[in-house]
Design an enzyme around this catalytic site. Structure first.
Site, PDB file in Angstrom:
ATOM      1  N   ASP A 245       0.803  -1.224   0.000  1.00  0.00           N
ATOM      2  CA  ASP A 245       0.000   0.000   0.000  1.00  0.00           C
ATOM      3  C   ASP A 245       0.838   1.278   0.000  1.00  0.00           C
ATOM      4  O   ASP A 245       0.287   2.374   0.046  1.00  0.00           O
ATOM      5  CB  ASP A 245      -0.949   0.000   1.211  1.00  0.00           C
ATOM      6  N   GLU A 328      10.177  -3.931  12.701  1.00  0.00           N
ATOM      7  CA  GLU A 328      11.404  -3.395  12.082  1.00  0.00           C
ATOM      8  C   GLU A 328      12.568  -3.502  13.056  1.00  0.00           C
ATOM      9  O   GLU A 328      13.654  -3.978  12.720  1.00  0.00           O
ATOM     10  CB  GLU A 328      11.239  -1.901  11.698  1.00  0.00           C
TER      11      GLU A 328
HETATM   12  N1  UDP Z   1      -0.843  -7.508   5.611  1.00  0.00           N
HETATM   13  C1  UDP Z   1      -0.971  -8.886   5.631  1.00  0.00           C
HETATM   14  N2  UDP Z   1      -1.923  -9.448   6.441  1.00  0.00           N
HETATM   15  C2  UDP Z   1      -2.755  -8.714   7.225  1.00  0.00           C
HETATM   16  C3  UDP Z   1      -2.622  -7.318   7.223  1.00  0.00           C
HETATM   17  C4  UDP Z   1      -1.634  -6.744   6.404  1.00  0.00           C
HETATM   18  O1  UDP Z   1      -0.258  -9.578   4.914  1.00  0.00           O
HETATM   19  O2  UDP Z   1      -3.603  -9.289   7.933  1.00  0.00           O
HETATM   20  C5  UDP Z   1       0.189  -6.890   4.737  1.00  0.00           C
HETATM   21  C6  UDP Z   1      -0.321  -5.686   3.956  1.00  0.00           C
HETATM   22  O3  UDP Z   1      -0.789  -6.075   2.669  1.00  0.00           O
HETATM   23  C7  UDP Z   1       0.893  -4.768   3.895  1.00  0.00           C
HETATM   24  C8  UDP Z   1       1.659  -5.115   5.169  1.00  0.00           C
HETATM   25  O4  UDP Z   1       1.199  -6.389   5.586  1.00  0.00           O
HETATM   26  O5  UDP Z   1       1.698  -5.058   2.773  1.00  0.00           O
HETATM   27  C9  UDP Z   1       1.425  -4.096   6.273  1.00  0.00           C
HETATM   28  O6  UDP Z   1       0.047  -4.026   6.571  1.00  0.00           O
HETATM   29  P1  UDP Z   1      -0.752  -2.627   6.696  1.00  0.00           P
HETATM   30  O7  UDP Z   1      -0.495  -1.813   5.487  1.00  0.00           O
HETATM   31  O8  UDP Z   1      -2.171  -2.946   7.023  1.00  0.00           O
HETATM   32  O9  UDP Z   1      -0.043  -2.033   7.965  1.00  0.00           O
HETATM   33  P2  UDP Z   1       0.395  -0.522   8.278  1.00  0.00           P
HETATM   34  O10 UDP Z   1       1.141  -0.023   7.083  1.00  0.00           O
HETATM   35  O11 UDP Z   1      -0.852   0.222   8.485  1.00  0.00           O
HETATM   36  O12 UDP Z   1       1.243  -0.679   9.475  1.00  0.00           O
HETATM   37 MN    MN Z   2       0.603  -0.017   5.113  1.00  0.00          MN
END
Ligand code: UDP
Ligand code: MN
Length: 387
Positions: A245, A328
Site C-alpha cells: 500500500d 522493524e
Molecule cells: N498484511 C498482511 N496481512 C494482514 C494485514 C496486512 O499480509 O492481515 C500486509 C499488507 O498487505 C501490507 C503489510 O502487511 O503489505 C502491512 O500491513 P498494513 O499496510 O495494514 O499495515 P500498516 O502499514 O498500516 O502498518
Molecule cells: Mn501499510
C-alpha cells in the site's frame, strides 16, 4: 492431452521467437561507422527493444508452461525441464557471440530513463566507446522486493499500482507473499501480466496471532517467508520490504542498489510527525526522528531500510518477530552484530523522501449481486474482479 498442449506450446514459442529473433552476431557496431556491407545496422533503441522483448519472452515461457501445468497436469519436473530448455535456447540466441568478433560492441540495456536515450549520436558514441562490455556484465545485481499482501477490496488496485512502479526498474525480482492458505488466482494473473520476474508465495499468519485482540503482527509471516526464499535462492543483490500500500519513487530503487550491508533513508507520511528518518547533522548520524520511538533501538519504518543479500546470508538467524509495532526493530536487531553507527545513509544523505507510507482508505467488501436482476449481464464478470 498434456503432450498435445506441449507440442502446441513449442510451436507457439518457435513462431514467436522466429518472428522477433535477431541474433547479436547480426548486430553491427551501431556507433563505430559500420557500413551497409557490414550487415544490418540497428539503432540503440531497436537493440534495447529487442533486449526487453527477450525478457518478456522469458516470462511468457514461464507463464505458458505454468498454464499448461495447471490445465493439463504436467508434472513439476517436466515443467521445470521444459522451462529450462526453452530458456537455454533463448539465452544462446541472446548472449552468445563469437569470441573473436572484435567488431561487435554488445549493446547495453540502459533502462528507460537513462539520459543517453535522448542524447545526440556523438554523445552516445562517446558513452558507448567506454562501455563495450557484455550485456550480462552490465545487468545490475538483482533487487529482491518482498511484498506482503492479503485478500481485501484494495488488494488488486494496490498491486496494480505497485507493479507499474516495478516495471520501470531494472532487474527486479518481486516476491509477492500472500497472507492466505491458498494463492489468489487474480493475483497470479496480475503478476503474469506484468512481465516481471516474480514469485507468488503464501504464508498465512499463525492462528494464535489472528485471534489476538488489538494490534496484530501484520505481514510478518509473509516477510519471513520472503527471507526464507532469499536464503534458499539468492546469492547477491539487495532486498527491500515493500508493503503493497505504499508509494515508491522509482529513484529509490537505484538508491537501494548501493546498499553494502544495511542502508536507511526517509519515509514520508509516517506517524504523527509525517516523517520517519535518521537525523544527520554535519554529515554525521545523531539519532532517529520518528513519531513513535517506544524504546526501540532502530525506530524506523518498514519502508525505510534495505539489506544486502550477502549480509543476510552472514546472519543465518535473522528474522522478523511477531511483535506488533516492533517488527522493524526486532528484525534489525536480529542482524547483530550490527550497530546504528554502521548504517549507510541513502537518498542524498537522507535529504529526499523517496518512499511514502500512503495507507489507502479501507473499503467494506462489496454487496452481493442480485442475480435475478443482473444474472445475464456484464456485471457477473465484473463482480469476479471485485472483493
Ligand atoms: N498484511 C498482511 N496481512 C494482514 C494485514 C496486512 O499480509 O492481515 C500486509 C499488507 O498487505 C501490507 C503489510 O502487511 O503489505 C502491512 O500491513 P498494513 O499496510 O495494514 O499495515 P500498516 O502499514 O498500516 O502498518
Ligand atoms: Mn501499510
Amino acid at each position: 492431452m498434456g503432450v498435445v498442449a506441449l507440442i502446441g506450446l513449442f510451436v507457439v514459442f518457435y513462431q514467436y521467437h522466429l518472428s522477433t529473433s535477431v541474433r547479436f552476431d547480426q548486430i553491427a557496431d551501431f556507433n563505430g561507422g559500420a557500413s551497409a556491407e557490414d550487415g544490418p545496422v540497428l539503432s540503440q533503441e531497436e537493440v534495447e527493444r529487442y533486449v526487453r522483448t527477450s525478457k518478456l519472452t522469458e516470462e511468457m515461457i514461464k507463464s505458458a508452461v505454468r498454464r499448461v501445468q495447471e490445465t493439463n497436469g504436467l508434472s513439476p519436473d517436466v515443467a521445470s525441464t521444459l522451462i529450462q530448455q526453452l530458456m537455454n535456447h533463448l539465452r544462446r540466441n541472446v548472449f552468445e557471440l563469437p569470441e573473436n568478433n572484435s567488431k561487435i560492441t554488445r549493446p547495453v540495456f540502459t533502462g528507460r530513463f537513462e539520459p543517453s536515450r535522448n542524447a545526440t549520436s556523438s554523445q552516445r558514441s562517446q558513452e558507448s566507446s567506454s562501455s563495450s562490455v557484455s550485456l550480462s556484465e552490465r545487468t545490475p545485481e538483482p533487487l529482491y522486493i518482498i511484498t506482503p499482501t492479503y485478500r481485501r477490496p484494495e488488494q488488486i488496485p494496490e498491486l496494480t499500482r505497485m507493479s507499474h512502479t516495478l516495471m520501470l526498474v531494472k532487474n527486479v525480482h518481486w516476491l509477492v507473499i500472500e497472507d492466505a492458505a491458498v494463492a489468489t488466482k487474480q493475483v497470479t494473473r496480475l503478476l503474469e501480466r506484468t512481465g516481471l520476474k516474480f514469485e507468488h508465495l503464501t504464508a498465512p499468519m499463525p492462528e494464535k496471532y489472528k485471534q489476538k485482540k488489538g494490534a496484530k503482527p501484520r505481514g510478518v509471516s509473509n516477510r519471513n517467508r520472503g527471507l526464507q526464499w532469499i536464503r534458499a535462492n539468492a546469492t547477491d543483490g539487495v532486498f527491500y520490504f515493500a508493503d503493497d500500500d505504499n508509494t515508491y519513487d522509482i529513484a529509490l530503487f537505484d538508491e537501494i542498489r548501493k546498499t553494502k550491508r544495511v542502508s536507511m533513508f526517509p519515509v514520508g507520511l509516517c506517524t504523527k510527525f509525517g516523517l520517519s528518518s535518521p537525523i544527520i547533522k554535519n554529515e554525521k548520524f545523531v539519532g532517529f526522528y520518528d513519531g513513535w520511538i517506544a524504546g526501540r533501538k532502530f525506530p524506523v519504518d518498514m519502508a525505510g531500510f534495505a539489506v544486502s543479500v550477502k549480509f543476510l546470508l552472514q546472519r543465518p538467524n535473522a528474522s522478523m518477530p511477531f511483535k506488533a509495532g516492533y517488527e522493524e526493530d526486532g528484525f534489525l536487531k536480529s542482524l547483530a552484530p550490527f550497530e546504528p553507527k554502521e548504517i549507510e545513509f541513502l537518498a542524498d544523505n537522507c535529504t529526499r523522501v523517496l518512499a511514502w507510507h500512503t495507507q489507502t482508505k479501507k473499503n467494506e467488501p462489496s454487496a452481493p449481486l442480485d442475480m435475478k436482476l443482473y444474472g445475464e449481464t456484464n456485471l457477473i464478470k465484473l463482480k469476479q474482479q471485485i472483493v
